[in-house]
Design an enzyme around this catalytic site. Sequence first.
Site, PDB file in Angstrom:
ATOM      1  N   GLY A   1       0.782  -1.231   0.000  1.00  0.00           N
ATOM      2  CA  GLY A   1       0.000   0.000   0.000  1.00  0.00           C
ATOM      3  C   GLY A   1       0.813   1.280   0.000  1.00  0.00           C
ATOM      4  O   GLY A   1       0.337   2.308   0.494  1.00  0.00           O
ATOM      5  N   SER A   2       2.023   1.254  -0.571  1.00  0.00           N
ATOM      6  CA  SER A   2       2.768   2.520  -0.599  1.00  0.00           C
ATOM      7  C   SER A   2       2.082   3.535  -1.516  1.00  0.00           C
ATOM      8  O   SER A   2       2.132   4.742  -1.252  1.00  0.00           O
ATOM      9  CB  SER A   2       4.229   2.300  -1.009  1.00  0.00           C
ATOM     10  OG  SER A   2       4.338   1.952  -2.369  1.00  0.00           O
ATOM     11  N   ASN A   3       1.427   3.059  -2.570  1.00  0.00           N
ATOM     12  CA  ASN A   3       0.666   3.999  -3.422  1.00  0.00           C
ATOM     13  C   ASN A   3      -0.536   4.554  -2.675  1.00  0.00           C
ATOM     14  O   ASN A   3      -0.859   5.743  -2.791  1.00  0.00           O
ATOM     15  CB  ASN A   3       0.231   3.310  -4.717  1.00  0.00           C
ATOM     16  CG  ASN A   3       1.345   3.274  -5.741  1.00  0.00           C
ATOM     17  OD1 ASN A   3       1.695   4.303  -6.304  1.00  0.00           O
ATOM     18  ND2 ASN A   3       1.929   2.099  -5.944  1.00  0.00           N
TER      19      ASN A   3
ATOM     20  N   LEU B   1      -4.510  -7.232  -6.814  1.00  0.00           N
ATOM     21  CA  LEU B   1      -4.111  -8.378  -7.641  1.00  0.00           C
ATOM     22  C   LEU B   1      -5.280  -9.273  -8.027  1.00  0.00           C
ATOM     23  O   LEU B   1      -5.156 -10.488  -8.087  1.00  0.00           O
ATOM     24  CB  LEU B   1      -3.049  -9.197  -6.900  1.00  0.00           C
ATOM     25  CG  LEU B   1      -1.723  -8.484  -6.703  1.00  0.00           C
ATOM     26  CD1 LEU B   1      -0.759  -9.345  -5.888  1.00  0.00           C
ATOM     27  CD2 LEU B   1      -1.095  -8.107  -8.029  1.00  0.00           C
ATOM     28  N   LYS B   2      -6.423  -8.666  -8.261  1.00  0.00           N
ATOM     29  CA  LYS B   2      -7.564  -9.466  -8.707  1.00  0.00           C
ATOM     30  C   LYS B   2      -8.187  -8.718  -9.879  1.00  0.00           C
ATOM     31  O   LYS B   2      -8.314  -7.506  -9.843  1.00  0.00           O
ATOM     32  CB  LYS B   2      -8.558  -9.607  -7.549  1.00  0.00           C
ATOM     33  CG  LYS B   2      -9.717 -10.497  -7.882  1.00  0.00           C
ATOM     34  CD  LYS B   2     -10.608 -10.745  -6.686  1.00  0.00           C
ATOM     35  CE  LYS B   2     -11.742 -11.698  -6.966  1.00  0.00           C
ATOM     36  NZ  LYS B   2     -12.162 -11.906  -8.322  1.00  0.00           N
TER      37      LYS B   2
ATOM     38  N   ASN C   1      -5.959   2.306 -12.760  1.00  0.00           N
ATOM     39  CA  ASN C   1      -4.981   1.362 -12.223  1.00  0.00           C
ATOM     40  C   ASN C   1      -3.583   1.929 -12.435  1.00  0.00           C
ATOM     41  O   ASN C   1      -3.341   2.647 -13.405  1.00  0.00           O
ATOM     42  CB  ASN C   1      -5.104   0.029 -12.986  1.00  0.00           C
ATOM     43  CG  ASN C   1      -4.090  -1.006 -12.520  1.00  0.00           C
ATOM     44  OD1 ASN C   1      -3.919  -1.230 -11.321  1.00  0.00           O
ATOM     45  ND2 ASN C   1      -3.392  -1.631 -13.464  1.00  0.00           N
TER      46      ASN C   1
ATOM     47  N   HIS D   1       0.296   0.722 -13.084  1.00  0.00           N
ATOM     48  CA  HIS D   1       1.067  -0.456 -13.502  1.00  0.00           C
ATOM     49  C   HIS D   1       2.546  -0.074 -13.568  1.00  0.00           C
ATOM     50  O   HIS D   1       2.893   0.981 -14.108  1.00  0.00           O
ATOM     51  CB  HIS D   1       0.561  -0.934 -14.870  1.00  0.00           C
ATOM     52  CG  HIS D   1       1.252  -2.189 -15.308  1.00  0.00           C
ATOM     53  ND1 HIS D   1       0.877  -3.438 -14.849  1.00  0.00           N
ATOM     54  CD2 HIS D   1       2.321  -2.383 -16.128  1.00  0.00           C
ATOM     55  CE1 HIS D   1       1.682  -4.346 -15.382  1.00  0.00           C
ATOM     56  NE2 HIS D   1       2.556  -3.734 -16.148  1.00  0.00           N
TER      57      HIS D   1
ATOM     58  N   ASP E   1      -4.615  -4.543 -18.298  1.00  0.00           N
ATOM     59  CA  ASP E   1      -3.606  -3.481 -18.525  1.00  0.00           C
ATOM     60  C   ASP E   1      -3.750  -2.823 -19.900  1.00  0.00           C
ATOM     61  O   ASP E   1      -2.788  -2.258 -20.428  1.00  0.00           O
ATOM     62  CB  ASP E   1      -2.165  -4.034 -18.388  1.00  0.00           C
ATOM     63  CG  ASP E   1      -1.873  -4.557 -16.995  1.00  0.00           C
ATOM     64  OD1 ASP E   1      -2.451  -4.031 -16.029  1.00  0.00           O
ATOM     65  OD2 ASP E   1      -1.060  -5.489 -16.876  1.00  0.00           O
TER      66      ASP E   1
ATOM     67  N   GLU F   1       5.979   6.070  -9.316  1.00  0.00           N
ATOM     68  CA  GLU F   1       4.549   5.770  -9.268  1.00  0.00           C
ATOM     69  C   GLU F   1       3.778   6.738  -8.376  1.00  0.00           C
ATOM     70  O   GLU F   1       2.681   7.180  -8.739  1.00  0.00           O
ATOM     71  CB  GLU F   1       4.315   4.344  -8.748  1.00  0.00           C
ATOM     72  CG  GLU F   1       4.764   3.266  -9.707  1.00  0.00           C
ATOM     73  CD  GLU F   1       4.414   1.886  -9.191  1.00  0.00           C
ATOM     74  OE1 GLU F   1       3.365   1.721  -8.542  1.00  0.00           O
ATOM     75  OE2 GLU F   1       5.196   0.954  -9.425  1.00  0.00           O
TER      76      GLU F   1
HETATM   77  C1  GRF Z   1       2.976  -1.164  -7.595  1.00  0.00           C
HETATM   78  O1  GRF Z   1       4.188  -1.427  -8.233  1.00  0.00           O
HETATM   79  C2  GRF Z   1       1.865  -0.992  -8.607  1.00  0.00           C
HETATM   80  O2  GRF Z   1       2.276  -0.411  -9.804  1.00  0.00           O
HETATM   81  C3  GRF Z   1       1.453  -2.410  -8.860  1.00  0.00           C
HETATM   82  O3  GRF Z   1       1.543  -3.035  -7.610  1.00  0.00           O
HETATM   83  C4  GRF Z   1       2.509  -2.360  -6.792  1.00  0.00           C
HETATM   84  C5  GRF Z   1       1.830  -1.962  -5.516  1.00  0.00           C
HETATM   85  O4  GRF Z   1       2.718  -1.397  -4.600  1.00  0.00           O
HETATM   86  N1  GRF Z   1       0.154  -2.473  -9.484  1.00  0.00           N
HETATM   87  P1  GRF Z   1       2.166  -0.761  -3.252  1.00  0.00           P
HETATM   88  O5  GRF Z   1       1.304  -1.837  -2.577  1.00  0.00           O
HETATM   89  O6  GRF Z   1       1.349   0.440  -3.600  1.00  0.00           O
HETATM   90  O7  GRF Z   1       3.373  -0.430  -2.441  1.00  0.00           O
END
Ligand code: GRF
Length: 209
Positions: free
Chosen positions: A14-16, A92-93, A109, A111, A152, A181
């Site tokens: 969940g860093s994003n 991841l689903k 999304n 990627h 994608d 990202e």
């Molecule tokens: C990221 O690299 C994103 O592009 C991909 O999954 C990863 C998730 O990273 N879809 P985080 O959980 O947000 O750290």
Amino acid sequence: MGTVKIAVLASGGGSNLQALIDAQTDGAFNGEIALVVSNRKAAFALERAKKAGIATHYLSAKSFPTAAAFDDALLTVLAAHEIDFIVLAGYLKVLSTKVLQSYPNKIINIHPSLLPAFGGDGFYGMRVHHAVHQSGAKLSGATVHFVTEGIDAGPIILQKAIRLEPDWGPEDIQAAVLKLEHPLLVEAVKLYCENRLEVIDNKVLIQEF
Ligand code: GRF
């Protein structure tokens, strides 16, 4: 547009998500992360959400007798939180047609490659960076796109590239791409919340104001 109610779907660290939470705190976009959903109970993304006071929901397909029942449960929780916009941040689903059709051009999304390269079925997580490394590509990067039926393959909103140093391994590529990202996803969410994204002919036009 009023304040956009956002759901973030995440399966991992969940860093994003954290980048979005921090950006929201800074007032970087006119939206509110109202819900975080994960299909993995142990996803650290859920902890990050709880710490930020955001409602969380763990929803695993394994707990439902059919795929349709899972879809209905997901749609019910999204509706209960009056969600306008969905961000997949390491989810991841694959979303079903029913869910996609319920939120047309309202799901994005992130990627970790320069799509359409290194995307599609099987290209997730470290697999992407291993494939990039194997290929000898000189550039990689990140892509934010709308989510459509093809994996994608939806219209691209934003991309950013980095040059790969010759001595980098897959982990170095992953770390460098992840850094790209976070601001890219925040920017895409900001543009969406400002109602500046228009999809025409499978291409995203960004309105300049
Ligand atoms: C990221 O690299 C994103 O592009 C991909 O999954 C990863 C998730 O990273 N879809 P985080 O959980 O947000 O750290």
